[in-house]
Scaffold this active site. Structure first.
Site, mmCIF file in Angstrom:
data_model
loop_
_atom_site.group_PDB
_atom_site.id
_atom_site.type_symbol
_atom_site.label_atom_id
_atom_site.label_comp_id
_atom_site.label_asym_id
_atom_site.label_seq_id
_atom_site.Cartn_x
_atom_site.Cartn_y
_atom_site.Cartn_z
ATOM 1 N N GLY A 130 44.284 24.782 40.538
ATOM 2 C CA GLY A 130 42.955 25.341 40.683
ATOM 3 C C GLY A 130 43.099 26.791 41.108
ATOM 4 O O GLY A 130 43.261 27.688 40.290
ATOM 5 N N ILE A 156 35.535 22.064 33.943
ATOM 6 C CA ILE A 156 35.470 23.018 32.838
ATOM 7 C C ILE A 156 34.013 23.187 32.380
ATOM 8 O O ILE A 156 33.397 22.257 31.845
ATOM 9 C CB ILE A 156 36.355 22.566 31.665
ATOM 10 C CG1 ILE A 156 37.784 22.248 32.155
ATOM 11 C CG2 ILE A 156 36.360 23.634 30.577
ATOM 12 C CD1 ILE A 156 38.472 23.389 32.862
ATOM 13 N N GLU A 365 36.390 30.951 38.989
ATOM 14 C CA GLU A 365 37.075 32.189 38.596
ATOM 15 C C GLU A 365 37.699 32.892 39.795
ATOM 16 O O GLU A 365 37.664 34.108 39.933
ATOM 17 C CB GLU A 365 36.124 33.108 37.829
ATOM 18 C CG GLU A 365 35.691 32.474 36.510
ATOM 19 C CD GLU A 365 34.809 33.383 35.685
ATOM 20 O OE1 GLU A 365 34.962 34.606 35.791
ATOM 21 O OE2 GLU A 365 33.992 32.856 34.916
ATOM 22 N N THR A 367 38.410 31.578 44.006
ATOM 23 C CA THR A 367 37.612 31.451 45.219
ATOM 24 C C THR A 367 37.618 32.776 45.981
ATOM 25 O O THR A 367 38.462 33.655 45.757
ATOM 26 C CB THR A 367 38.176 30.363 46.140
ATOM 27 O OG1 THR A 367 39.493 30.752 46.564
ATOM 28 C CG2 THR A 367 38.250 29.004 45.442
#
Length: 386
Positions: A130, A156, A365, A367
């Site tokens: 992630g 997604i 996109e 954190t």
């Protein structure tokens, strides 16, 4: 860079008109049904919304970065679902092809994405990848002129409705990190590719998010973006570098809309014999919102212009994404406070929905914490030692 002030001004007017006349009146419907009505999707197609940053040679509008963020400020003042519906096509779902695709790949996919005939998505995140995006466990084994993909992608955006997927997979066994990762373009209907049901989410109703499962999914070697093995992570980073500026703008539009709603409420809600807008503590909340929106808008536009000049904006793009998304969260909290108890009631005002919708901005996109690390690393690398 704005290429033609007059024509671009007319373009922005058309976007504003869509948001005010078409999108906003049907936000409650999208929230209730969990999807954008087909007629509005068709309106988005006819208006060219899906192809904003796709080059004109492939059917898109070819917007510069500055033009793209100015348009994003406007579109994102409607419910998040509207911009999410077109956003992958004109953002992360197509940008890899735009920057690194072969001419054959561009001709096959970009016109369909620009027109909205096909919906795209970018599938990077995995159960173990992630924030550590380079920890790719999905594998692609060479088998003659093909590759066989196995793995799982999750969280997604648009996966449940996507027609074409950009998927990262490790093509070099034994490699770690960014090395040995390739980016594949895979069409829905390819045997071995299955998408899960849309997740139930805190917010952003109408923007479907789900998992992508790859089980012995065979694709041609020609499906590697750019035809170069091992370059996939670099391709994705190029796409994200631009998209982070875009996303910062898409996080600033909602803050503008929330402040507008809060100001309208403050002017009409009477407490202690006068509109709450006349109370100084409420004015302080309004002032903080307006100041932070101005700061975010200014840094986004400056970064967009630098990118259009061909300058390196990796640091600035990260700062824009970090500041704008955090700013939007603070504005949401203040605006709920201005509404008081009414701001907590879903049936009363849309500010409750916005509060839930914008929470995700600080997660995807990269954190906020990943961007803090990225900003610090880039700053330390640029600053000479004493």
């Amino acid at each position: 860079m704005i290429r033609d002030e007059a024509s671009f001004g007319a373009f922005l007017d058309a976007v504003r008109k869509f948001v005010r006349d078409k999108a906003i009146p049907r936000e409650a419907e999208v929230e209730q049904t969990g999807e954008i009505p087909d007629d509005l999707v068709q309106t988005l197609r006819q208006g060219g919304f899906f192809g904003w940053s796709i080059p004109e040679a492939y059917g898109g509008a070819g917007l510069t970065t500055e033009e793209l963020v100015l348009a994003a400020f406007e579109l994102s003042q409607g419910a998040v679902a509207f911009r999410a519906r077109v956003g992958t096509n004109t953002g992360i779902g197509s940008e890899g092809l735009v920057v690194d695709g072969t001419e054959e790949q561009k001709k096959r996919y970009l016109p369909r994405l620009a027109s909205g005939e096909w919906t795209s998505c970018l599938a990077i995140t995995e159960p173990e990848a992630g924030s550590e995006a380079s920890n790719v466990r999905t594998v692609a084994r060479r088998d003659g002129d093909s590759f066989i993909l196995d793995g799982e992608k999750r969280y997604i955006t648009n996966a449940p409705i996507a027609d074409v997927f950009t998927i990262t997979a490790r093509t070099e066994p034994g490699t770690k990190g960014a090395k040995g990762v390739s980016a594949f373009i895979v069409e829905r209907g390819t045997p071995g590719l299955v998408t899960g049901k849309p997740y139930r989410k805190m917010g952003q109703a109408g923007s479907p998010v789900g998992s992508v499962f790859l089980d012995s999914c065979r694709v041609s070697a020609s499906s590697i973006i750019g035809g170069v093995e091992g370059a996939g992570f670099a391709t994705v980073m190029k796409a994200l570098n631009k998209q982070r500026i875009h996303l910062a703008a898409l996080s600033t539009g909602p803050a503008m809309r929330m402040l507008e709603l809060a100001v309208d409420h403050a002017r009409t809600r009477v407490q202690f014999g006068q509109p709450v807008a006349q109370h100084q503590l409420v004015q302080a909340l309004i002032a903080d919102c307006q100041t932070e929106i101005f700061a975010a808008r200014s840094m986004i536009l400056e970064t967009a212009r630098k990118r259009d000049r061909g300058e390196d904006v990796v640091l600035e793009a990260s700062m824009c994404k970090y500041f704008a998304t955090e700013m939007c969260g603070r504005v949401a909290d203040r605006c709920v406070q201005i509404f008081g108890g009414a701001g907590y009631i879903a049936d009363y005002a849309p500010i409750e929905r916005w509060f839930r919708d914008v929470r995700l901005f600080r997660l995807y996109e990269g954190t906020s914490q990943i961007h803090q690390l990225n900003i610090a690393r880039l700053t330390l690398n640029r600053t000479p030692s004493p």
